[in-house]
Scaffold this motif. Structure first.
Motif, PDB file in Angstrom:
ATOM      1  N   GLY A 232      21.138   6.576 -19.667  1.00 19.16           N
ATOM      2  CA  GLY A 232      20.600   5.308 -19.192  1.00 19.16           C
ATOM      3  C   GLY A 232      19.211   5.450 -18.587  1.00 19.16           C
ATOM      4  N   SER A 233      18.738   4.336 -18.010  1.00 17.36           N
ATOM      5  CA  SER A 233      17.382   4.285 -17.453  1.00 17.36           C
ATOM      6  C   SER A 233      17.397   3.692 -16.056  1.00 17.36           C
ATOM      7  CB  SER A 233      16.471   3.420 -18.340  1.00 17.36           C
ATOM      8  OG  SER A 233      16.358   3.965 -19.638  1.00 17.36           O
ATOM      9  N   LEU A 234      16.429   4.100 -15.257  1.00 20.30           N
ATOM     10  CA  LEU A 234      16.159   3.525 -13.947  1.00 20.30           C
ATOM     11  C   LEU A 234      14.661   3.519 -13.741  1.00 20.30           C
ATOM     12  CD1 LEU A 234      18.714   5.202 -11.485  1.00 20.30           C
ATOM     13  CD2 LEU A 234      18.640   2.783 -12.100  1.00 20.30           C
ATOM     14  N   ARG A 235      14.186   2.600 -12.898  1.00 20.08           N
ATOM     15  CA  ARG A 235      12.790   2.605 -12.521  1.00 20.08           C
ATOM     16  C   ARG A 235      12.687   2.651 -11.006  1.00 20.08           C
ATOM     17  NH1 ARG A 235       8.293  -2.008 -13.745  1.00 20.08           N
ATOM     18  NH2 ARG A 235       9.355  -3.011 -12.001  1.00 20.08           N
ATOM     19  N   LEU A 236      11.947   3.635 -10.519  1.00 22.40           N
ATOM     20  CA  LEU A 236      11.656   3.754  -9.095  1.00 22.40           C
ATOM     21  C   LEU A 236      10.275   3.190  -8.813  1.00 22.40           C
ATOM     22  CD1 LEU A 236      12.871   7.409  -8.376  1.00 22.40           C
ATOM     23  CD2 LEU A 236      14.198   5.287  -8.383  1.00 22.40           C
ATOM     24  N   SER A 237      10.136   2.546  -7.652  1.00 24.05           N
ATOM     25  CA  SER A 237       8.837   2.041  -7.219  1.00 24.05           C
ATOM     26  C   SER A 237       8.546   2.529  -5.806  1.00 24.05           C
ATOM     27  CB  SER A 237       8.808   0.513  -7.237  1.00 24.05           C
ATOM     28  OG  SER A 237       8.865   0.022  -8.546  1.00 24.05           O
ATOM     29  N   CYS A 238       7.271   2.696  -5.510  1.00 24.95           N
ATOM     30  CA  CYS A 238       6.849   3.124  -4.181  1.00 24.95           C
ATOM     31  C   CYS A 238       5.572   2.370  -3.838  1.00 24.95           C
ATOM     32  CB  CYS A 238       6.600   4.622  -4.170  1.00 24.95           C
ATOM     33  SG  CYS A 238       5.852   5.231  -2.649  1.00 24.95           S
TER      34      CYS A 238
ATOM     35  N   HIS B 195      -5.709   7.952  -3.002  1.00 18.82           N
ATOM     36  CA  HIS B 195      -4.789   9.085  -2.972  1.00 18.82           C
ATOM     37  C   HIS B 195      -4.145   9.290  -4.333  1.00 18.82           C
ATOM     38  CE1 HIS B 195      -5.109   8.434   1.319  1.00 18.82           C
ATOM     39  NE2 HIS B 195      -4.326   9.453   1.584  1.00 18.82           N
ATOM     40  N   ALA B 196      -3.825  10.527  -4.659  1.00 21.65           N
ATOM     41  CA  ALA B 196      -2.871  10.781  -5.733  1.00 21.65           C
ATOM     42  C   ALA B 196      -1.489  10.368  -5.214  1.00 21.65           C
ATOM     43  CB  ALA B 196      -2.867  12.254  -6.105  1.00 21.65           C
ATOM     44  N   LEU B 197      -0.692   9.766  -6.092  1.00 18.51           N
ATOM     45  CA  LEU B 197       0.674   9.358  -5.743  1.00 18.51           C
ATOM     46  C   LEU B 197       1.645  10.017  -6.705  1.00 18.51           C
ATOM     47  CD1 LEU B 197       0.154   5.513  -5.138  1.00 18.51           C
ATOM     48  CD2 LEU B 197       0.382   7.303  -3.418  1.00 18.51           C
ATOM     49  N   GLY B 198       2.847  10.288  -6.223  1.00 15.06           N
ATOM     50  CA  GLY B 198       3.782  10.945  -7.113  1.00 15.06           C
ATOM     51  C   GLY B 198       5.188  10.984  -6.556  1.00 15.06           C
ATOM     52  N   TRP B 199       6.021  11.770  -7.236  1.00 12.36           N
ATOM     53  CA  TRP B 199       7.443  11.865  -6.901  1.00 12.36           C
ATOM     54  C   TRP B 199       7.904  13.316  -6.896  1.00 12.36           C
ATOM     55  CZ3 TRP B 199      10.116   7.472  -5.626  1.00 12.36           C
ATOM     56  CH2 TRP B 199       9.504   6.258  -5.940  1.00 12.36           C
ATOM     57  N   PHE B 200       8.730  13.610  -5.914  1.00 17.12           N
ATOM     58  CA  PHE B 200       9.456  14.867  -5.835  1.00 17.12           C
ATOM     59  C   PHE B 200      10.936  14.525  -5.763  1.00 17.12           C
ATOM     60  CE2 PHE B 200       6.175  18.131  -4.775  1.00 17.12           C
ATOM     61  CZ  PHE B 200       5.076  17.303  -4.719  1.00 17.12           C
ATOM     62  N   ARG B 201      11.803  15.507  -5.979  1.00 19.91           N
ATOM     63  CA  ARG B 201      13.233  15.262  -5.845  1.00 19.91           C
ATOM     64  C   ARG B 201      13.916  16.479  -5.248  1.00 19.91           C
ATOM     65  NH1 ARG B 201      14.933  15.173 -12.304  1.00 19.91           N
ATOM     66  NH2 ARG B 201      14.726  17.437 -12.670  1.00 19.91           N
ATOM     67  N   GLN B 202      15.057  16.213  -4.606  1.00 16.94           N
ATOM     68  CA  GLN B 202      15.826  17.289  -4.004  1.00 16.94           C
ATOM     69  C   GLN B 202      17.306  17.050  -4.265  1.00 16.94           C
ATOM     70  OE1 GLN B 202      15.072  17.973   0.179  1.00 16.94           O
ATOM     71  NE2 GLN B 202      15.828  20.064   0.026  1.00 16.94           N
TER      72      GLN B 202
ATOM     73  N   ILE C 198       0.294  11.087 -10.366  1.00 10.26           N
ATOM     74  CA  ILE C 198      -0.797  10.421 -11.065  1.00 10.26           C
ATOM     75  C   ILE C 198      -2.001  10.357 -10.130  1.00 10.26           C
ATOM     76  CG2 ILE C 198      -0.093   8.084 -10.398  1.00 10.26           C
ATOM     77  CD1 ILE C 198      -0.806   7.303 -13.374  1.00 10.26           C
ATOM     78  N   ASP C 199      -3.182  10.572 -10.676  1.00 12.59           N
ATOM     79  CA  ASP C 199      -4.382  10.645  -9.843  1.00 12.59           C
ATOM     80  C   ASP C 199      -4.772   9.265  -9.330  1.00 12.59           C
ATOM     81  OD1 ASP C 199      -7.282  10.111 -11.759  1.00 12.59           O
ATOM     82  OD2 ASP C 199      -5.239   9.746 -12.468  1.00 12.59           O
ATOM     83  N   TRP C 200      -5.812   9.217  -8.490  1.00  7.56           N
ATOM     84  CA  TRP C 200      -6.199   7.972  -7.832  1.00  7.56           C
ATOM     85  C   TRP C 200      -6.608   6.900  -8.826  1.00  7.56           C
ATOM     86  CZ3 TRP C 200     -10.945   5.725  -8.441  1.00  7.56           C
ATOM     87  CH2 TRP C 200     -11.931   6.519  -9.042  1.00  7.56           C
ATOM     88  N   SER C 201      -7.158   7.319  -9.989  1.00  7.79           N
ATOM     89  CA  SER C 201      -7.625   6.336 -10.974  1.00  7.79           C
ATOM     90  C   SER C 201      -6.500   5.808 -11.843  1.00  7.79           C
ATOM     91  CB  SER C 201      -8.697   6.963 -11.856  1.00  7.79           C
ATOM     92  OG  SER C 201      -8.121   7.910 -12.739  1.00  7.79           O
ATOM     93  N   GLY C 202      -5.353   6.476 -11.821  1.00  2.00           N
ATOM     94  CA  GLY C 202      -4.248   6.051 -12.678  1.00  2.00           C
ATOM     95  C   GLY C 202      -4.379   6.484 -14.118  1.00  2.00           C
ATOM     96  N   THR C 203      -5.300   7.406 -14.402  1.00  2.00           N
ATOM     97  CA  THR C 203      -5.543   7.797 -15.790  1.00  2.00           C
ATOM     98  C   THR C 203      -5.071   9.203 -16.123  1.00  2.00           C
ATOM     99  OG1 THR C 203      -7.760   8.626 -15.268  1.00  2.00           O
ATOM    100  CG2 THR C 203      -7.566   6.302 -15.903  1.00  2.00           C
ATOM    101  N   MET C 204      -4.657   9.973 -15.134  1.00  2.00           N
ATOM    102  CA  MET C 204      -4.275  11.367 -15.373  1.00  2.00           C
ATOM    103  C   MET C 204      -2.896  11.649 -14.801  1.00  2.00           C
ATOM    104  SD  MET C 204      -7.861  13.316 -14.574  1.00  2.00           S
ATOM    105  CE  MET C 204      -7.099  14.900 -14.869  1.00  2.00           C
TER     106      MET C 204
ATOM    107  N   CYS D 181       8.906   9.655  -2.701  1.00  2.00           N
ATOM    108  CA  CYS D 181       7.521   9.312  -3.017  1.00  2.00           C
ATOM    109  C   CYS D 181       6.600  10.158  -2.143  1.00  2.00           C
ATOM    110  CB  CYS D 181       7.306   7.830  -2.742  1.00  2.00           C
ATOM    111  SG  CYS D 181       5.663   7.218  -3.159  1.00  2.00           S
ATOM    112  N   ALA D 182       5.433  10.507  -2.676  1.00  2.00           N
ATOM    113  CA  ALA D 182       4.496  11.348  -1.944  1.00  2.00           C
ATOM    114  C   ALA D 182       3.069  10.915  -2.228  1.00  2.00           C
ATOM    115  CB  ALA D 182       4.683  12.807  -2.332  1.00  2.00           C
ATOM    116  N   ALA D 183       2.197  11.199  -1.266  1.00  2.00           N
ATOM    117  CA  ALA D 183       0.776  10.867  -1.427  1.00  2.00           C
ATOM    118  C   ALA D 183      -0.062  11.997  -0.867  1.00  2.00           C
ATOM    119  CB  ALA D 183       0.450   9.562  -0.703  1.00  2.00           C
ATOM    120  N   ALA D 184      -1.217  12.240  -1.484  1.00  6.84           N
ATOM    121  CA  ALA D 184      -2.102  13.306  -1.017  1.00  6.84           C
ATOM    122  C   ALA D 184      -3.488  13.123  -1.607  1.00  6.84           C
ATOM    123  CB  ALA D 184      -1.549  14.672  -1.404  1.00  6.84           C
TER     124      ALA D 184
END
Length: 122
Positions: free
Chosen positions: A16-22, A32-39, A51-57, A96-99
């Motif tokens: 199946g599928s899920l979508r996470l938002s932050c 900031h670069a934004l992204g996801w980690f999991r534990q 994904i980088d600040w521009s949303g292109t990488m 969710c993470a930012a840096a």
């Protein structure tokens, strides 16, 4: 204190599928670069995607490449993680993470969200 607020976790069957938002609480997070980690239980926190600040990488962990897609929306202060073809081994708390300047394995994280549970059943 800057906040990252996650939503979208839950229980889904394998395949199946899920979508996470932050959403970031301040507009200056658009640089900031934004992204996801999991534990997962008993395991260390691991990088999933960023994904980088521009949303292109975008960048992905090998374990999710081709199944997950990360994107930035809403003036670049919201990041989505579309998760398809989910597997039981994807079960974890997703953070969710930012840096600045970027996110990736072993790189320092400036801000964390509170985490959202994703459970994939067989």
């Amino acid at each position: 204190q800057v906040q990252l607020v996650e939503s979208g976790g839950g229980l889904v069957q394998a395949g199946g599928s899920l979508r996470l938002s932050c959403a970031a609480s301040r507009r200056d997070f658009n640089m900031h670069a934004l992204g996801w980690f999991r534990q997962a239980p008993g395991k260390e926190r691991e990088f999933v995607a960023a994904i980088d600040w521009s949303g292109t990488m975008p960048s992905y962990a090998d374990s999710v490449r081709g199944r997950f897609a990360i994107s930035r929306v809403n003036a670049n202060i919201t990041v989505n993680l579309q998760m398809n073809s989910l597997k039981p081994e994807d079960t974890a708390v997703y953070y969710c993470a930012a840096a600045i300047p970027g996110l990736g394995p072993g790189r320092p994280v400036g801000s964390w969200g509170q985490g959202t549970q994703v459970t994939v059943s067989t």
